[in-house]
Design an enzyme around this catalytic site. Structure first.
Site, PDB file in Angstrom:
ATOM      1  N   ALA A  77       1.795   0.050  10.658  1.00 52.40           N
ATOM      2  CA  ALA A  77       1.533  -1.360  10.385  1.00 52.40           C
ATOM      3  C   ALA A  77       0.666  -1.476   9.143  1.00 52.40           C
ATOM      4  O   ALA A  77       0.145  -0.466   8.656  1.00 52.40           O
ATOM      5  CB  ALA A  77       0.808  -1.994  11.566  1.00 52.40           C
ATOM      6  N   GLU A 135       0.861  -1.171   0.000  1.00 51.18           N
ATOM      7  CA  GLU A 135       0.000   0.000   0.000  1.00 51.18           C
ATOM      8  C   GLU A 135       0.910   1.237   0.000  1.00 51.18           C
ATOM      9  O   GLU A 135       1.890   1.239   0.746  1.00 51.18           O
ATOM     10  CB  GLU A 135      -0.904   0.040   1.231  1.00 51.18           C
ATOM     11  CG  GLU A 135      -1.894   1.179   1.143  1.00 51.18           C
ATOM     12  CD  GLU A 135      -2.891   1.232   2.314  1.00 51.18           C
ATOM     13  OE1 GLU A 135      -2.724   0.464   3.273  1.00 51.18           O
ATOM     14  OE2 GLU A 135      -3.801   2.046   2.241  1.00 51.18           O
ATOM     15  N   HIS A 188      -9.367  -3.977   9.815  1.00 50.65           N
ATOM     16  CA  HIS A 188      -9.328  -3.755   8.371  1.00 50.65           C
ATOM     17  C   HIS A 188      -9.764  -5.001   7.595  1.00 50.65           C
ATOM     18  O   HIS A 188     -10.104  -4.897   6.417  1.00 50.65           O
ATOM     19  CB  HIS A 188      -7.901  -3.407   7.930  1.00 50.65           C
ATOM     20  CG  HIS A 188      -7.596  -1.934   7.883  1.00 50.65           C
ATOM     21  ND1 HIS A 188      -8.434  -1.013   7.303  1.00 50.65           N
ATOM     22  CD2 HIS A 188      -6.503  -1.227   8.298  1.00 50.65           C
ATOM     23  CE1 HIS A 188      -7.883   0.197   7.382  1.00 50.65           C
ATOM     24  NE2 HIS A 188      -6.724   0.100   7.990  1.00 50.65           N
ATOM     25  N   GLU A 208      -9.966   3.976   6.101  1.00 54.17           N
ATOM     26  CA  GLU A 208      -9.163   4.448   7.233  1.00 54.17           C
ATOM     27  C   GLU A 208      -9.990   5.170   8.292  1.00 54.17           C
ATOM     28  O   GLU A 208      -9.845   4.898   9.478  1.00 54.17           O
ATOM     29  CB  GLU A 208      -8.002   5.322   6.750  1.00 54.17           C
ATOM     30  CG  GLU A 208      -6.982   4.579   5.894  1.00 54.17           C
ATOM     31  CD  GLU A 208      -6.399   3.329   6.556  1.00 54.17           C
ATOM     32  OE1 GLU A 208      -6.574   3.158   7.772  1.00 54.17           O
ATOM     33  OE2 GLU A 208      -5.788   2.516   5.838  1.00 54.17           O
ATOM     34  N   HIS A 218      -6.664  -2.156  15.049  1.00 54.15           N
ATOM     35  CA  HIS A 218      -6.877  -1.417  13.793  1.00 54.15           C
ATOM     36  C   HIS A 218      -6.599  -2.315  12.580  1.00 54.15           C
ATOM     37  O   HIS A 218      -7.444  -2.427  11.677  1.00 54.15           O
ATOM     38  CB  HIS A 218      -5.958  -0.190  13.777  1.00 54.15           C
ATOM     39  CG  HIS A 218      -6.073   0.644  12.548  1.00 54.15           C
ATOM     40  ND1 HIS A 218      -6.847   1.781  12.489  1.00 54.15           N
ATOM     41  CD2 HIS A 218      -5.529   0.507  11.317  1.00 54.15           C
ATOM     42  CE1 HIS A 218      -6.768   2.298  11.272  1.00 54.15           C
ATOM     43  NE2 HIS A 218      -5.966   1.548  10.539  1.00 54.15           N
ATOM     44  N   GLU A 219      -5.450  -2.943  12.560  1.00 53.95           N
ATOM     45  CA  GLU A 219      -5.101  -3.773  11.388  1.00 53.95           C
ATOM     46  C   GLU A 219      -6.040  -4.963  11.280  1.00 53.95           C
ATOM     47  O   GLU A 219      -6.471  -5.335  10.194  1.00 53.95           O
ATOM     48  CB  GLU A 219      -3.640  -4.250  11.472  1.00 53.95           C
ATOM     49  CG  GLU A 219      -2.602  -3.142  11.621  1.00 53.95           C
ATOM     50  CD  GLU A 219      -2.758  -1.995  10.644  1.00 53.95           C
ATOM     51  OE1 GLU A 219      -3.203  -2.217   9.510  1.00 53.95           O
ATOM     52  OE2 GLU A 219      -2.443  -0.847  11.040  1.00 53.95           O
TER      53      GLU A 219
HETATM   54  N1  0A1 Z   1      -3.118   0.922   5.782  1.00 52.55           N
HETATM   55  C1  0A1 Z   1      -2.209   1.072   6.857  1.00 52.55           C
HETATM   56  C2  0A1 Z   1      -1.304   2.212   6.783  1.00 52.55           C
HETATM   57  C3  0A1 Z   1      -0.200   2.152   5.798  1.00 52.55           C
HETATM   58  C4  0A1 Z   1      -0.247   2.969   4.718  1.00 52.55           C
HETATM   59  C5  0A1 Z   1       0.791   3.055   3.845  1.00 52.55           C
HETATM   60  C6  0A1 Z   1       1.891   2.283   4.115  1.00 52.55           C
HETATM   61  O1  0A1 Z   1       2.970   2.368   3.298  1.00 52.55           O
HETATM   62  C7  0A1 Z   1       3.086   3.467   2.490  1.00 52.55           C
HETATM   63  C8  0A1 Z   1       1.948   1.431   5.183  1.00 52.55           C
HETATM   64  C9  0A1 Z   1       0.880   1.367   6.030  1.00 52.55           C
HETATM   65  C10 0A1 Z   1      -3.022   1.351   8.094  1.00 52.55           C
HETATM   66  O2  0A1 Z   1      -3.905   2.193   8.078  1.00 52.55           O
HETATM   67  O3  0A1 Z   1      -2.777   0.744   9.100  1.00 52.55           O
HETATM   68 ZN    ZN Z   2      -5.624   1.721   8.589  1.00 60.99          ZN
END
Ligand code: 0A1
Ligand code: ZN
Length: 924
Positions: free
Chosen positions: A275, A134, A314, A333, A310-311
């Protein structure tokens, strides 16, 4: 160096669906000593009715990877059937004349993961291969439609040396494994759930594991595994327990059951963010997994629990239902932050969690909303999506979700969530779809809530109350004003009124909530609903200005407005509440948030008066701030002293007390006073304020400390509520006492340092030792001791780095020399984001006197370090550029100095990430 060329903007309005379906993807990773060779075989079906004139457009990153070959249906793709084009810093592969029916595309690439310092895509951390895809990391692995609306079923084979990389992990279930030639072995994983490539993950390394199981609500047993380096494996138990709590909570609160038989978490030291929620293979920054009594503070424990939650959450809000495009980032998010906040609130103190979240929102997100980088929760244009993992998308996005919940009630919100999953499971959708599900599942009209997604800036809300003794009515006129912002639709006069839920209670003379059993008359389409006890009304403001008239109000009430911080706005009251009324609320309000808020308001008004007095370019000495002659000081300080006593005697919740007594810091006050603020004088006023209180209440603070220590004696350490609250109160007392300074204070805090048995007490003592500007020998000794103990620990040494960076230059030393020494020391590692964030975050965020030095040396230093890091890791450099984006807040001299650094940066060759932040910041 030449300046960066203006990169192209991606716009929401240009969204077009992808014209091909990826039915299946098979990835084959061969990881030898030097190269990763990746063969990606995709089964693709052209989608009828979609525009394929451009051909099959794939994202990639050359020359980071080399393209070794491309085949369609087994035949090598001739050079005239595809083109390779630059796309900003990335690359496009465009395949023309693709077959009209289902076909296979095989692409082979090769690259060196160990050279990937950007930590996006496949890279190496402490010898372990790991991925971060991501938002757009997958394009560093192979050519692929790197966009979240292309979802596929992934099968992943990993082959690597068996001795060096005994653990081989990817998403889903392990379907095959065995030995391979030359001492290698392989593992094949298949994820049955369709997913976008940003959720792909791979890990290969020599890792230890902690294992457990969770039985789901339907009785399925799920294997849970947390992987970490062997030396850290005994610090994973809390994370495991947190994971189990999160799995249970999501079942209880939202009826969401885990959907595979295995859930893996891997902790790595080098990670740009906190994370990542990759399907069934979450990868974590190790600082958010590893915890023990000795190594982690209570705040870290709570953060770990929240982020593990949180993770995990998701898995539904993000993975099962994902985003159509990255403009929808808050869809997953904002919603998932709301869910993790609720998780923490349900497990611990709801009021304290709310207070902490609002404090953070105000200090950081409100500042972002007031900066040149203000953007709506659903942005409309970006250059680099990495730059939009912001406080606005996350925290304000979560506030937006909280407003749905406030407006629809807990049950109505649940109905909306159920409908959202029912409609969109397995899809890539928009915030509009979420809104529609919430709206359709309920009968309440929430149409104007939608505007919060597209209008940037923090609304100002004024509440004007008038009591009429003759008619026995209390009329509350609410007015919202939307600020001008720099985003696409930023003009204030074009903004439309947003639906704002304003929770209101009215206190009678006895300090009790009045029962609001009379009609509440509302103007236009405004409405008001009551809670079960009829003591809090949620007034739904739908226009710029509306009056809510409470009837049958038998005496003049004291209003408690915006209870629980029911909307992310800046509230003012007309007439302003008097100090007496605020003290009355502090003592009596049934809403714990507003009791806290009352204390904050009194403190803020004193601080603002003092800051205004000293907001000039004269160097201010702490001793020259006359705090005690402020007209409200005596009552405020007496009230706080009483609170300390009550907390010591356990008559009040100590964790709430710690929040109540913590007055607003410089970042809050600077926003309130801006523009034209001298930040150093603001900081010194805050110091003087703390010192004045500490001197007056020294006896009570010492008693609090002694009581807490006596209570703790002999107790086994635990991270349960009362122990955490006790340590919070104790930490507060030490911090306050530390601000008095002097040999006796330093030596008593030094002995608190020596006798500390856990990290919370240790950090409290270190903070206490930094409370005064004198550079005591005791302070140096404690910091040296701490470093000596923890220098080889990648995470705990960051605690040291951050504290030392925020203290650099105190006691007459040269801050920049100290910072340079830190950077050259063994404890620093420029390639490790945690170290870089601790150093620069500690200095630019925590060392106001150093960063904002009137000669501009702090700005120049940080700009230099940003440039160095930008060449290695653009995501990291642009995250740390944020202090520069706030230049508008400060006095003219500092504005000019900061702008000069922005211009200097802009004249260099910057990464597209840093370029976007700096070029937008400079526009003001
Ligand atoms: N989706 C993850 C956050 C995240 C976003 C970007 C990253 O690399 C660029 C890494 C993690 C979360 O909201 O936890
Ligand atoms: Zn997140």
């Amino acid at each position: 160096m030449t300046a960066t060329a203006e990169p192209k903007e991606i716009r929401l309005s240009d969204y077009a669906p992808f014209p091909y379906a990826y039915d299946e993807v098979t990835l084959d990773f061969a990881l030898d000593g030097e190269y990763a060779t990746v063969t990606a075989m995709s089964v693709i079906t052209p989608i009828e009715g979609r525009d394929r004139t451009r051909g099959l457009v794939l994202n990639g990153k050359m020359p980071f990877f080399e393209l070794l070959g491309a085949r369609v249906n087994g035949e090598t793709l001739p050079a005239d059937r595809y083109s390779i084009e630059a796309d900003g810093d990335d690359t496009l592969m465009i395949i023309k004349d693709t077959p009209d029916v289902r076909f296979e595309l095989e692409i082979t690439t090769k690259f060196k993961p160990q050279d990937n310092t950007e930590l996006s895509g496949l890279y190496k951390s402490s010898g372990t291969f790991c991925t971060q895809c991501e938002a757009e990391g997958f394009r560093s692995i192979t050519f692929y439609p790197d966009r979240p609306d292309v979802m596929s079923v992934f099968t992943t084979k990993i082959t690597a040396d068996k001795a060096k990389y005994p653990v081989l992990l990817s998403n889903g279930n392990l379907i095959d494994s065995g030995d391979a030639a030359n001492g290698a072995h392989f593992a094949t994983w298949k994820d049955p759930w369709r997913k976008p490539c940003y959720l792909f993950a791979l890990v290969a390394g020599d890792l230890a594991v902690v294992e457990d199981t969770f039985t789901t609500m339907s009785g399925r047993e799920v294997a849970l595994k947390i992987y970490a380096q062997a030396k850290n494996i005994d610090r994973c138990d809390f994370a495991m327990a947190s994971l189990k709590r999160a799995m249970k909570w999501d079942e209880d609160r939202f009826g969401l059951e885990y959907d595979l038989d295995l859930f893996n978490i891997v902790a790595v030291d080098d990670f740009n963010m906190g994370a990542m929620e990759n399907k069934s293979l979450n990868i974590f920054n190790s600082r958010l997994v590893l915890a023990s009594e000795e190594s982690a503070t209570d705040a870290t424990f709570e953060r770990i629990e929240g982020v593990i939650g949180h993770e995990y959450f998701h898995n539904y809000t993000g993975n099962r239902v994902t985003c159509r495009d990255w403009f929808q980032l808050s869809l997953k998010e904002g919603l998932t932050v709301f869910r993790d906040h609720e998780f923490t609130s349900d497990l611990h103190s709801r009021a304290v969690k709310r207070i902490a979240d609002v404090r953070y929102l105000r200090a950081a997100q409100f500042a972002e909303d007031a900066s040149p980088l203000a953007h709506p929760v659903r942005p409309e244009a970006y250059q680099k999506i990495d730059n939009f993992y912001t406080l606005t998308v996350y925290e304000k996005g979560s506030e937006l979700i909280r407003m749905y919940s406030t407006l629809l009630g807990k049950d109505g919100f649940r109905k909306g969530m159920d409908l959202y999953f029912q409609r969109h499971d397995g899809q890539a959708v928009t915030t509009e779809d979420f809104f529609q599900a919430m709206s359709d599942a309920n009968s309440t009209n929430i149409e104007k809530l939608k505007r919060w997604y597209s209008q940037a800036g923090t609304p100002a809300l004024n509440a004007e109350g008038t009591y009429d003794a003759v008619t026995k009515t209390y009329a509350l006129t609410l007015t919202q004003t939307l600020p001008q912002t720099n985003d696409v639709k930023g003009a204030a006069d074009k903004k439309l009124p947003q639906l704002i839920p304003v929770a209101v209670g009215l206190l009678g003379e006895d300090g009790k909530d009045m029962v609001l059993d009379g009609d509440i008359k509302c103007e236009g389409d405004a409405e008001a609903t009551l809670d079960e006890t009829k003591t809090t009304a949620v007034c739904r403001l739908t226009e710029f200005k509306q009056t809510f008239t409470f009837t049958n109000i038998t005496s003049k009430p004291v209003p408690s407005v915006l209870r629980g911080f029911s909307a992310p706005v800046k509230l003012t009251m007309t007439p302003e509440l008097t100090t007496d009324e605020l003290l009355f609320l502090l003592a009596n309000d049934s809403d714990e948030f507003n009791r806290w808020e009352a204390a904050q308001k009194i403190a803020t008004s004193i601080l603002i008066r003092l800051c205004k007095k000293h907001n000039d370019d004269k160097a201010l000495k702490i001793e020259d701030v006359d705090v005690t002659s402020d007209p409200s000081w005596a009552i405020y300080s007496a009230a706080c002293c009483l609170i300390v006593k009550d907390a010591t005697a356990n008559r009040l919740d100590r964790a709430w007390v710690e929040e109540a007594l913590n007055f607003p810091g410089p970042s809050q006050l600077i926003q309130d006073l801006a523009p034209g603020v001298n930040p150093v004088n603001t900081y010194r006023v805050c110091k003087a304020f703390a010192r004045a209180f500490a001197k007056e209440s020294r006896v009570e603070l010492e008693a609090a400390l002694a009581t807490c220590d006596a209570e703790a004696a002999g107790l086994a350490y635990d991270v349960d509520g009362p122990q955490v609250s006790r340590r919070a109160l104790r930490g507060y007392a030490i911090r306050m006492l530390g601000s008095i300074g002097g040999d006796d204070v330093s030596s008593s805090i030094a002995s608190a340092y020596s006798s500390a048995k856990n990290m919370t007490d240790t950090v409290s003592a270190l903070t206490g030792l930094c409370g005064h500007d004198d550079s005591s020998a005791a302070k140096k000794k404690a910091f040296d001791d701490f470093l000596n103990k923890w220098k080889d620990d990648n995470n705990v040494s960051c605690t040291w780095l951050r504290m030392v960076a925020s203290d650099a230059g105190k006691g007459g030393a040269n801050a920049i020399d100290e910072m340079k020494r830190l950077m050259a020391s063994d404890v620093y590692d420029a390639k490790n984001p945690n170290k870089f964030y601790s150093l620069i975050g500690g200095f630019a965020g925590g060392n106001i006197e150093g960063f904002h030095a009137a000669d501009g040396s702090g700005y120049e230093f940080v700009a230099d370090v940003l440039l160095q890091t930008d060449a290695i890791n653009p995501q990291a450099s642009s995250r740390m550029a944020s202090p520069f984006t706030k230049w508008r807040l400060y006095d003219e001299n500092r504005q000019n100095l900061m702008k000069a650094q922005l211009e200097r940066l802009l004249a260099q060759k910057l990464s597209p990430n840093l370029f976007e932040i700096i070029s937008k910041a400079i526009k003001g």
